[in-house]
Design a protein around this motif. Sequence first.
Motif, PDB file in Angstrom:
ATOM      1  N   VAL A  40     -13.926  62.661  25.113  1.00 48.55           N
ATOM      2  CA  VAL A  40     -15.276  62.908  25.647  1.00 48.55           C
ATOM      3  C   VAL A  40     -16.009  61.581  25.859  1.00 48.55           C
ATOM      4  O   VAL A  40     -16.614  61.341  26.901  1.00 48.55           O
ATOM      5  N   ALA A  41     -15.932  60.681  24.858  1.00 49.77           N
ATOM      6  CA  ALA A  41     -16.612  59.381  24.965  1.00 49.77           C
ATOM      7  C   ALA A  41     -16.050  58.580  26.132  1.00 49.77           C
ATOM      8  O   ALA A  41     -16.794  57.972  26.896  1.00 49.77           O
ATOM      9  N   GLU A  44     -17.389  59.924  29.377  1.00 50.92           N
ATOM     10  CA  GLU A  44     -18.781  59.507  29.616  1.00 50.92           C
ATOM     11  C   GLU A  44     -18.840  58.055  30.095  1.00 50.92           C
ATOM     12  O   GLU A  44     -19.602  57.722  30.991  1.00 50.92           O
ATOM     13  N   CYS A  45     -18.006  57.210  29.491  1.00 55.34           N
ATOM     14  CA  CYS A  45     -17.969  55.795  29.915  1.00 55.34           C
ATOM     15  C   CYS A  45     -17.565  55.701  31.383  1.00 55.34           C
ATOM     16  O   CYS A  45     -18.168  54.954  32.160  1.00 55.34           O
ATOM     17  N   ALA A  47     -17.906  57.979  33.701  1.00 51.85           N
ATOM     18  CA  ALA A  47     -19.000  58.509  34.533  1.00 51.85           C
ATOM     19  C   ALA A  47     -20.105  57.474  34.700  1.00 51.85           C
ATOM     20  O   ALA A  47     -20.646  57.295  35.796  1.00 51.85           O
ATOM     21  N   ILE A  48     -20.423  56.736  33.610  1.00 49.58           N
ATOM     22  CA  ILE A  48     -21.482  55.713  33.680  1.00 49.58           C
ATOM     23  C   ILE A  48     -21.063  54.578  34.614  1.00 49.58           C
ATOM     24  O   ILE A  48     -21.823  54.143  35.469  1.00 49.58           O
TER      25      ILE A  48
END
Length: 181
Positions: A40-41, A44-45, A47-48
């Motif tokens: 998940v982390a 997110e990275c 996506a950022i």
Amino acid sequence: MRGKKQKTSTTVAENGWEKTEKGSSRRSFLTKLMIVLGVVALGECIAIVAAFLRPRKTGVKSGDAGTIVEAGPMEKFPPDSVKAFVRGKFYLVRLEDGGFLAISRKCTHLGCTVPWLPKEKRFLCPCHASAFDIRGEVISPPAPRALDIYHVTIENNIVKVDTGKRIKRSEFRAEQITYKK
Ligand code: FES
């Protein structure tokens, strides 16, 4: 009726600690949980980073003829002025007679970016000192020809520049200027 007691096998590890099947399944659960949280982390990275790299849309529209930059209303550009549009890589020039030219920032010698010097009223290439007048015409070589231009239109008093196609020219000519119709 008495409930069945859950069987729990116990082994002794090398370090003397007792290991049970219960403890082992808890560890296995925690390991899986850590993997899921890691994934998940990571997502997110990604996506950022993707959002950071995505181009911004302000003021630029994609049209059939290329990328149209809306420079703004005509009144924003006083006669005999030069305004740099960094993202579109051009200068919007308004000549003394009110006509517009969109001039490329790329030197026609070897492609350096050419700054506008307002005090000297000319474009001066920092690489080999070619100079161009406000219309992009060569006033000092080694540049072999005038600065390239982009097509300018005026719709509802708004000046638009089509940066989709750079137009090469050997020299400045009056028909390259756009006036309000
Ligand atoms: S690149 Fe501009 S003068 Fe050479």
